[in-house]
Design an enzyme around this catalytic site. Structure first.
Site, PDB file in Angstrom:
ATOM      1  N   ASP A   1      -9.008   3.099  -2.831  1.00 37.11           N
ATOM      2  CA  ASP A   1      -8.396   2.995  -2.191  1.00 37.11           C
ATOM      3  C   ASP A   1      -7.953   5.245  -2.352  1.00 37.11           C
ATOM      4  OD1 ASP A   1      -6.929   3.672  -0.202  1.00 37.11           O
ATOM      5  OD2 ASP A   1      -5.319   4.062  -0.632  1.00 37.11           O
TER       6      ASP A   1
ATOM      7  N   LEU B   1       2.438   6.586  -5.246  1.00 39.81           N
ATOM      8  CA  LEU B   1       3.311   6.883  -5.752  1.00 39.81           C
ATOM      9  C   LEU B   1       3.350   7.952  -6.347  1.00 39.81           C
ATOM     10  CD1 LEU B   1       5.931   4.002  -6.749  1.00 39.81           C
ATOM     11  CD2 LEU B   1       5.840   5.505  -5.265  1.00 39.81           C
ATOM     12  N   ARG B   2       2.137   8.776  -6.684  1.00 41.35           N
ATOM     13  CA  ARG B   2       1.723  10.536  -7.006  1.00 41.35           C
ATOM     14  C   ARG B   2       2.186  10.586  -8.546  1.00 41.35           C
ATOM     15  NH1 ARG B   2      -1.249  10.396  -3.159  1.00 41.35           N
ATOM     16  NH2 ARG B   2      -0.252  11.306  -1.702  1.00 41.35           N
TER      17      ARG B   2
ATOM     18  N   HIS C   1       0.873  -1.266  -0.069  1.00 48.39           N
ATOM     19  CA  HIS C   1       0.349   0.118  -0.292  1.00 48.39           C
ATOM     20  C   HIS C   1       0.663   1.403   0.110  1.00 48.39           C
ATOM     21  CE1 HIS C   1      -4.360   2.036   1.376  1.00 48.39           C
ATOM     22  NE2 HIS C   1      -3.247   2.888   0.627  1.00 48.39           N
TER      23      HIS C   1
ATOM     24  N   ASN D   1      -5.389   9.353   7.002  1.00 42.82           N
ATOM     25  CA  ASN D   1      -7.091   8.946   6.874  1.00 42.82           C
ATOM     26  C   ASN D   1      -6.954   7.535   6.813  1.00 42.82           C
ATOM     27  OD1 ASN D   1      -9.471   9.900   6.450  1.00 42.82           O
ATOM     28  ND2 ASN D   1      -9.274  10.872   4.718  1.00 42.82           N
TER      29      ASN D   1
ATOM     30  N   HIS E   1     -11.082   0.953   0.976  1.00 48.59           N
ATOM     31  CA  HIS E   1     -10.901   1.668   2.685  1.00 48.59           C
ATOM     32  C   HIS E   1     -11.943   1.993   2.602  1.00 48.59           C
ATOM     33  CE1 HIS E   1      -9.251   5.853   2.727  1.00 48.59           C
ATOM     34  NE2 HIS E   1     -10.450   6.050   3.049  1.00 48.59           N
TER      35      HIS E   1
ATOM     36  N   ASP F   1       1.201   2.523   3.570  1.00 45.58           N
ATOM     37  CA  ASP F   1      -0.161   4.198   2.946  1.00 45.58           C
ATOM     38  C   ASP F   1       0.914   5.231   2.907  1.00 45.58           C
ATOM     39  OD1 ASP F   1      -1.913   5.115   2.035  1.00 45.58           O
ATOM     40  OD2 ASP F   1      -3.008   5.282   3.866  1.00 45.58           O
TER      41      ASP F   1
ATOM     42  N   HIS G   1       2.494  14.597   0.150  1.00 45.41           N
ATOM     43  CA  HIS G   1       2.151  15.220  -0.119  1.00 45.41           C
ATOM     44  C   HIS G   1       3.606  16.970   0.074  1.00 45.41           C
ATOM     45  CE1 HIS G   1      -1.365  14.356  -0.079  1.00 45.41           C
ATOM     46  NE2 HIS G   1      -1.021  13.722   1.498  1.00 45.41           N
TER      47      HIS G   1
END
Ligand code: DOR
Ligand code: ZN
Length: 432
Positions: free
Chosen positions: A158, A69-70, A66, A284, A185, A311, A315
């Site tokens: 997710d 990687l954006r 989980h 979250n 999720h 997870d 950011h």
């Protein structure tokens, strides 16, 4: 290219070898394991590289099922390349990347693009998770067969829950037909209601909007019931509550095909950490209470929770500099998972070393269905993580290789560090 790891104390989920072994690796596979005292089998190729693992523990390559990687879309937060670097520094040889990218991983073209870039980087086995619904819109199912053909192993929306129970039912039925499994999720959208932390005494004191735990347990209960009714599989992401674990334990006792994961931040921190107003504690599902932390540890110990995942949710500093209500949810985790697991679980006698090998390697390999992974044995893939169990280190911002630095653990001292990572017989990370 061949490699030998000398004086390896091998930690498999099944057993920990007492006597040090030498592990001979050639062409991406483990070709021979023999007691270090015996010396090398002369009929084998002379290893071109040697790693001395004296004093270290040698685990099957860690698998994080989980991560975010954006890429594509938010390369300012992380890329496949920077995320891969963070993964190997964290001891991982395989990661499953979640589909909440821009655009969403909901078709073969995006899966292929991710796999291509991951192969170019070549540090870690990147396995894309496809979306359950198109654009993760919660309305229309994706072409699961297409996603499977392209290389997905699992599907998830997710970041969001599949709120529509009928759609989730169909998704479970179709996923079963295609041989994929679903990762849920669990936060009922209406009950979650964009809460920014756990609903409870601390949220009341701080005046922050709370997410009531029932947002999670209602979906856990619903999905367990769907899995039971359909005789289908479900994997529950980042479990955060005592009651969720009780529900899963009950489902297991009934033979329902449910598996689950938990994150280091959920077994390390409580909602008390939010009192700092550090937006890196905003995640979250949210950080819960001590009772929940204790239950997660118990669930990991008795196997109700199958595996540990990060997870990893990068950011940017600009986004996390916003006030608590507006900052995005998530924290990075790849580089601190091993240290937190050893410090919080192994050192505190929650998990043994073999259980750690199970929760971080063998169990995810089993859940994802990765043959030849999750175990150190002759003939297995040469995916290996070497851990220094004694090393005490401090999490420092300047040492983080992930593109984003949003960790609430900066400044924390941890025991246990990754010494080297080997993926497909290639050394992808070695401590300097
Ligand atoms: O905190 C989180 N961040 N939880 C999620 O489920 C999604 C993730 C993200 O993508 O940032
Ligand atoms: Zn996630």
């Amino acid at each position: 290219m061949s490699l030998v790891i000398k004086n390896a104390v091998i930690v498999n989920a099944e057993k920990m070898h007492k006597e040090p072994q030498d592990i001979l690796i050639d062409k991406g596979s483990i070709v021979q394991i023999f007691p270090s005292t015996n010396g090398r089998d002369r009929s084998r190729p002379v290893p071109t590289t040697t790693i001395d693992a004296k004093g270290k523990l040698v685990f099957p390559g860690l698998i994080d099922m989980h991560v975010h990687l954006r890429e594509p879309g938010r390369e300012d937060k992380e890329t496949i390349e920077t995320g891969s670097r963070a993964a190997v520094k964290g001891g991982f040889t395989a990661v499953l990347c979640m589909p909440n990218t821009t655009p969403v991983i909901d078709n073969a073209m995006i899966v292929e693009a991710i796999l291509k870039e991951a192969r170019r980087v070549g540090l870690v086995n990147v396995i894309p998770v496809g979306a359950i619904t198109r654009g993760q819109n919660g309305e229309e199912l994706t072409d699961m067969f297409e996603l499977k053909q392209a290389g997905c192993r699992a599907l998830s929306d997710d970041g969001k829950t599949v709120g529509n129970s009928r759609l989730m039912r169909l998704a479970m039925e179709y996923a079963r037909m295609t041989g994929l499994f679903l990762i849920e999720h669990c936060q009922d959208p209406a009950l979650w209601n964009k809460g920014v932390m756990n609903e409870g005494d601390v949220s009341t004191v701080l005046g922050l909007k709370g997410d009531p735990g029932i947002s999670e347990t209602i979906i856990v209960g619903r999905d367990i019931e769907l899995a039971h009714y359909l005789n289908a599989r479900i994997h529950l992401a980042h479990m955060s509550l005592k009651r969720s674990i009780e529900l899963i334990r009950f489902a297991r006792s009934q033979g329902i095909q449910v598996t689950a994961e938990a994150c280091p931040h959920h077994f390390t921190l409580t909602d008390e950490a939010v009192k700092t107003f550090d937006t890196n504690t905003k995640v979250n599902p949210p950080l819960r209470t001590q009772e929940d932390v204790d239950a997660i540890k118990e669930g990991l110990k008795d196997g109700t929770i199958d595996c540990i995942v990060t997870d990893h949710a990068p950011h940017t500093a600009e986004e996390k500099e916003m006030d608590y209500d507006h900052a995005p949810y998530g924290m990075i985790g790849l580089e601190t998972a091993v240290g937190l697991t050893i410090t919080e679980l192994v050192e505190k006698k929650v998990l043994s070393w073999t259980q750690m090998a199970d929760r971080m390697s063998a169990a995810p390999a089993r859940i994802v269905g990765l043959a030849g992974k999750g175990v150190i044995k002759e003939g297995a893939d040469a995916d290996i993580t070497i851990i220094d169990p004694e090393k005490v280190w401090e999490v420092r911002k300047e040492d983080i290789v992930s593109k984003s630095k949003n960790s609430p653990f900066i400044g924390r001292k941890l025991k246990g560090a990754v010494a080297a990572t080997i993926y497909g017989g290639k050394v992808t990370y070695q401590i300097s």
